[in-house]
Design an enzyme around this catalytic site. Structure first.
Site, PDB file in Angstrom:
ATOM      1  CG  ASP A   1       4.699  18.685  -0.983  1.00 44.22           C
ATOM      2  OD1 ASP A   1       4.476  18.296   0.162  1.00 44.22           O
ATOM      3  OD2 ASP A   1       3.913  18.463  -1.931  1.00 44.22           O
TER       4      ASP A   1
ATOM      5  CD  GLU B   1       6.689  16.697   5.212  1.00 44.59           C
ATOM      6  OE1 GLU B   1       5.792  17.550   5.343  1.00 44.59           O
ATOM      7  OE2 GLU B   1       6.469  15.481   5.122  1.00 44.59           O
TER       8      GLU B   1
ATOM      9  CG  ASP C   1       4.122  20.079   6.623  1.00 50.35           C
ATOM     10  OD1 ASP C   1       4.435  19.936   5.424  1.00 50.35           O
ATOM     11  OD2 ASP C   1       3.555  19.197   7.289  1.00 50.35           O
TER      12      ASP C   1
ATOM     13  CB  ILE D   1       1.989  20.713   0.958  1.00 53.26           C
ATOM     14  CG1 ILE D   1       2.159  21.774  -0.119  1.00 53.26           C
ATOM     15  CG2 ILE D   1       0.553  20.174   0.906  1.00 53.26           C
ATOM     16  CD1 ILE D   1       1.635  21.383  -1.480  1.00 53.26           C
ATOM     17  CG  ASP D   2       0.060  19.471   7.809  1.00 50.52           C
ATOM     18  OD1 ASP D   2       0.469  18.293   7.810  1.00 50.52           O
ATOM     19  OD2 ASP D   2      -0.737  19.923   8.643  1.00 50.52           O
TER      20      ASP D   2
ATOM     21  CB  THR E   1       1.258  15.757   0.677  1.00 50.05           C
ATOM     22  OG1 THR E   1       2.184  16.633   1.323  1.00 50.05           O
ATOM     23  CG2 THR E   1       1.615  15.692  -0.794  1.00 50.05           C
TER      24      THR E   1
ATOM     25  CG  ASP F   1       3.139  16.702  10.398  1.00 51.40           C
ATOM     26  OD1 ASP F   1       2.949  17.394   9.378  1.00 51.40           O
ATOM     27  OD2 ASP F   1       3.608  15.545  10.356  1.00 51.40           O
TER      28      ASP F   1
HETATM   29  N1  LIG Z   1       1.106   6.772  10.998  1.00 57.34           N
HETATM   30  C1  LIG Z   1       0.992   8.083  11.136  1.00 57.34           C
HETATM   31  N2  LIG Z   1       0.530   8.611  12.297  1.00 57.34           N
HETATM   32  C2  LIG Z   1       0.386   9.935  12.442  1.00 57.34           C
HETATM   33  N3  LIG Z   1       0.688  10.842  11.477  1.00 57.34           N
HETATM   34  C3  LIG Z   1       1.156  10.391  10.312  1.00 57.34           C
HETATM   35  C4  LIG Z   1       1.331   9.005  10.069  1.00 57.34           C
HETATM   36  N4  LIG Z   1       1.792   8.867   8.815  1.00 57.34           N
HETATM   37  C5  LIG Z   1       1.922  10.119   8.289  1.00 57.34           C
HETATM   38  N5  LIG Z   1       1.542  11.043   9.181  1.00 57.34           N
HETATM   39  C6  LIG Z   1       1.556  12.509   9.083  1.00 57.34           C
HETATM   40  O1  LIG Z   1       0.231  12.968   8.940  1.00 57.34           O
HETATM   41  C7  LIG Z   1       0.316  14.204   8.269  1.00 57.34           C
HETATM   42  C8  LIG Z   1      -1.037  14.605   7.738  1.00 57.34           C
HETATM   43  O2  LIG Z   1      -1.881  14.735   8.821  1.00 57.34           O
HETATM   44  P1  LIG Z   1      -3.458  14.591   8.715  1.00 57.34           P
HETATM   45  O3  LIG Z   1      -3.782  13.140   8.787  1.00 57.34           O
HETATM   46  O4  LIG Z   1      -3.894  15.333   9.934  1.00 57.34           O
HETATM   47  O5  LIG Z   1      -3.860  15.227   7.446  1.00 57.34           O
HETATM   48  C9  LIG Z   1       1.360  13.993   7.227  1.00 57.34           C
HETATM   49  O6  LIG Z   1       1.920  15.247   6.914  1.00 57.34           O
HETATM   50  P2  LIG Z   1       2.323  15.600   5.374  1.00 57.34           P
HETATM   51  O7  LIG Z   1       1.091  15.569   4.564  1.00 57.34           O
HETATM   52  O8  LIG Z   1       2.914  16.956   5.523  1.00 57.34           O
HETATM   53  O9  LIG Z   1       3.336  14.562   4.984  1.00 57.34           O
HETATM   54  C10 LIG Z   1       2.367  13.056   7.919  1.00 57.34           C
HETATM   55  O10 LIG Z   1       3.466  13.762   8.449  1.00 57.34           O
HETATM   56 MG   LIG Z   2       2.631  17.511   7.520  1.00 56.57          MG
END
Ligand SMILES: Nc1ncnc2c1ncn2[C@@H]1O[C@H](COP(=O)(O)O)[C@@H](OP(=O)(O)O)[C@H]1O
Ligand SMILES: [Mg+2]
Length: 319
Positions: free
Chosen positions: A44, A67, A120, A122-123, A125, A265
């Protein structure tokens, strides 16, 4: 063509970041934990460093809302992680000093402005750590409207057997996709609807990022019977834009009613879907508001579709 320099710089920067992420993933990195308990890895930080360096050189006046920031990484406690970040970044930027690398990461501390980038690095992670899907997502926002979006999904293969897909969109000029190994951009378009019951739907892998029970009820109400595909990151926007799925559902988590979506995101994914002919809104049909804040404060739930099915989904949600 509009925003040609922005598009080219964004593509090169996210591809370099993707190379670093793939390299780190070969070594299966241990995750660190952020103050909000979410995971973060050396990839990241490395990815944010490379993208912010490239943007900072090409567009020195543009703020970047990223991020990550390097505060934790600068502390003595994270010495080992810091050295790893430096060593991975140097595989791509051979002459970079530690101070430069940390400062590039902190270029991502910018604020929402009339023109800014959001990143982002790494979206998904959690997907990255599981060896599943993840994306490097970068978008340029002007006057609250996303103008350019790029997503690199290093583990996604749609047109080629080799993993690695890049999506890019410029406002008013359509969306394109390429297999990273082929390097040739091709226009993409959302799918049509022949039989609603057979439409493909994508949802998060992480149940806590959405509301799986409500999402299933909604699919039942719309009459979709095909089991959903579960996928991490904004790769979900990519598969809708490319016509491989008709709908991406993300209803607010029942356990975290106070949670608000982050701008990074959704910005890149949203323009890629819209420019491919699809539609993106919250669960009440309102467009996502990228003009105000790092958090999408007014947004509740995210509905992403091929456009055709959108009103039907919103109607079912109302009921
Ligand atoms: N309670 C929640 N509701 C919605 N999104 C959330 C969450 N908790 C974390 N996330 C977000 O969901 C992203 C991942 O999305 P997905 O579920 O579509 O893979 C995470 O990004 P990061 O991995 O960049 O932190 C984070 O920002
Ligand atoms: Mg993300």
């Amino acid at each position: 063509m509009a925003y040609e320099q922005e598009k080219q710089v964004a593509m090169q920067a996210t591809l370099a970041a993707a190379k670093l992420c793939q390299r780190v993933r070969q070594d299966i990195p241990p995750a660190m934990e952020k103050s909000d308990k979410s995971p973060v890895t050396v990839a990241d930080y490395g990815a944010q460093s490379l993208v912010c360096k490239a943007l900072g050189e090409a567009f020195p006046n543009d703020p970047i809302v990223g991020e990550e920031d390097a505060t934790a990484l600068r502390s003595p406690e994270y010495e080992a992680s810091r050295q790893k970040v430096v060593s991975y970044v140097r595989e791509i930027e051979a002459n970079a000093s530690e101070t430069e690398i940390l400062n590039w990461i902190d270029r991502g501390n910018g604020q929402v402005a009339p023109r800014f980038w959001t990143l982002d690095p790494i979206d998904g992670t959690k997907g990255f750590l599981r060896q599943d899907q993840y994306a490097i997502a970068l978008a340029l926002i002007e006057d609250g409207e996303v103008k350019v979006g790029v997503m690199v999904c290093p583990a996604l293969s749609l047109t080629s057997d080799d993993p690695g897909t890049l999506f890019v969109a410029v406002r008013g000029e359509g969306s394109q996709m390429m297999a990273i190994t082929e390097g040739e951009l091709k226009p993409i378009r959302v799918c049509g609807v022949e039989d609603v019951s057979k439409l493909r739907v994508v949802e998060s892998v992480e149940a806590s990022h959405g509301n799986p029970e409500q999402q299933q009820k909604l699919l039942d109400a719309v009459g979709i019977t095909t089991p959903s595909l579960h996928m991490d990151s904004q790769a979900k926007y990519g598969v809708v834009a490319a016509g491989d799925a008709a709908l991406y559902l993300r209803l607010p988590s029942a356990d975290r009613p106070d949670y608000r979506e982050n701008i990074w995101d959704h910005a890149a994914g949203a323009i890629v879907v819209e420019e491919a002919g699809g539609r993106v809104s919250d669960m009440y049909g309102q467009p996502l508001d990228f003009s105000r804040d790092v958090k999408l404060r007014e947004t509740r739930g995210v509905i992403v579709s091929n456009g055709i099915i959108h009103d039907r989904v919103l109607e079912a949600l109302k009921r």
